[in-house]
Design an enzyme around this catalytic site. Structure first.
Site, PDB file in Angstrom:
ATOM      1  N   HIS A  15       0.850  -1.271   0.081  1.00  0.00           N
ATOM      2  CA  HIS A  15       0.140   0.038   0.001  1.00  0.00           C
ATOM      3  C   HIS A  15       0.850   1.211   0.161  1.00  0.00           C
ATOM      4  O   HIS A  15       0.332   2.382   0.065  1.00  0.00           O
ATOM      5  CB  HIS A  15      -0.867   0.073   1.042  1.00  0.00           C
ATOM      6  N   GLY A  18       5.019   5.017  -2.853  1.00  0.00           N
ATOM      7  CA  GLY A  18       6.505   5.256  -3.396  1.00  0.00           C
ATOM      8  C   GLY A  18       6.988   3.946  -3.846  1.00  0.00           C
ATOM      9  O   GLY A  18       7.351   3.726  -5.072  1.00  0.00           O
ATOM     10  N   LYS A  19       6.826   2.705  -3.243  1.00  0.00           N
ATOM     11  CA  LYS A  19       7.234   1.409  -3.655  1.00  0.00           C
ATOM     12  C   LYS A  19       6.426   1.366  -4.957  1.00  0.00           C
ATOM     13  O   LYS A  19       7.022   0.486  -5.944  1.00  0.00           O
ATOM     14  CB  LYS A  19       6.884   0.259  -2.840  1.00  0.00           C
ATOM     15  N   ASP A  75       9.530  -6.137   1.117  1.00  0.00           N
ATOM     16  CA  ASP A  75       9.885  -5.592   2.370  1.00  0.00           C
ATOM     17  C   ASP A  75      11.113  -5.084   2.449  1.00  0.00           C
ATOM     18  O   ASP A  75      12.207  -5.681   1.947  1.00  0.00           O
ATOM     19  CB  ASP A  75       9.733  -6.888   3.441  1.00  0.00           C
ATOM     20  N   SER A  76      11.209  -4.040   2.620  1.00  0.00           N
ATOM     21  CA  SER A  76      12.587  -3.187   2.808  1.00  0.00           C
ATOM     22  C   SER A  76      12.817  -2.321   3.814  1.00  0.00           C
ATOM     23  O   SER A  76      12.094  -1.962   4.704  1.00  0.00           O
ATOM     24  CB  SER A  76      12.589  -2.603   1.383  1.00  0.00           C
ATOM     25  N   HIS A 188      18.237  -1.001  -3.957  1.00  0.00           N
ATOM     26  CA  HIS A 188      18.100  -2.327  -3.559  1.00  0.00           C
ATOM     27  C   HIS A 188      17.046  -2.721  -4.182  1.00  0.00           C
ATOM     28  O   HIS A 188      16.845  -4.198  -4.640  1.00  0.00           O
ATOM     29  CB  HIS A 188      17.985  -2.093  -2.046  1.00  0.00           C
ATOM     30  N   ARG A 189      16.022  -2.026  -4.457  1.00  0.00           N
ATOM     31  CA  ARG A 189      14.827  -2.712  -4.921  1.00  0.00           C
ATOM     32  C   ARG A 189      14.899  -3.212  -6.556  1.00  0.00           C
ATOM     33  O   ARG A 189      14.615  -3.918  -7.036  1.00  0.00           O
ATOM     34  CB  ARG A 189      13.519  -1.549  -4.956  1.00  0.00           C
TER      35      ARG A 189
END
Ligand code: IMP
Length: 202
Positions: A15, A18-19, A75-76, A188-189
């Site tokens: 949700h 940004g991601k 998950d970060s 990282h993503r």
């Protein structure tokens, strides 16, 4: 179907706007329709895991079951080396950024670093676990990181979360000062999603 997911549609189990924006952009060149958890009004499971991978799996499995679709979750978090890799999996909850704003969370992090460590070591990394869950219960995970250091004052307006205080190694600008195109190549993503793309979409 030309990919190993056996579908051209998946749901992003997050949700966090940004991601969603970053993941949709990175996946845009592939023939995949990406829906967000908000599009499908999916619930948000409690993140009870003790690692990024465990929490990513909780989110992906929950979304996959609820939507009966292939789900992908991220998950970060930010791991500050002099603080034993905190806030880590608690990055979204460190000093309640949802209530107090990220400027406050970043200020607290900078103050904690100065207080507890004499401010000598400002190195940090972002970590990202990507989990893919299938309606038949199968799962697969990938992990990516980007190393850097924390600047203060925070700088820039792009991105989200801790981006304004994170300067990736090899650059002199924060993630919030760099263009999204640069962040989406080195983050990282991006790193974890590249492994997902190589595994499932190529
Ligand atoms: P979660 O994965 O939903 O537990 O939340 C991850 C949290 O880590 C976010 O709310 C941000 O605070 C932080 N975070 C993760 N990735 C990034 C990023 O790319 N930039 C800035 N902050 C991030």
């Amino acid at each position: 179907m030309s990919n190993k997911l056996n579908t051209n549609m998946l749901v992003l189990a997050t949700h966090n706007a940004g991601k969603v924006a970053e993941m949709q952009k990175i996946l845009a060149p592939y023939d995949i329709k990406v829906l967000s958890a908000d599009d499908l009004k999916l619930s948000e499971p409690e993140e009870t895991g003790t690692t990024f991978v465990e929490n990513a799996l909780i989110k992906a499995i929950s979304a996959s079951k609820e939507a009966n679709m292939v789900a992908i979750a991220d998950d970060s978090g930010l791991c500050v080396h002099a603080l034993n890799n905190r806030p880590g999996i608690y990055s979204a909850r460190y000093n309640e950024p949802k209530k107090n704003g990220f400027d406050y969370a970043m200020k607290c992090l900078d103050e904690e670093l100065k207080e507890k460590t004499d401010n000598k070591d400002r190195s940090a990394h972002f970590s990202c676990a990507i989990a893919v869950a299938f309606p038949n219960g199968e799962t697969k995970t990938f992990e990516g990181i980007v190393n850097g250091s924390l600047c203060w004052p925070a700088r820039g307006n792009a991105g989200f979360g801790y981006d304004p205080m994170f300067v990736p190694d090899g650059y002199d600008k924060s993630f919030a000062e760099l263009s999204g195109d640069v962040k989406n190549k080195i983050s990282h993503r991006a790193n974890a999603l590249k492994q997902f793309i190589d595994y499932f979409l190529k």
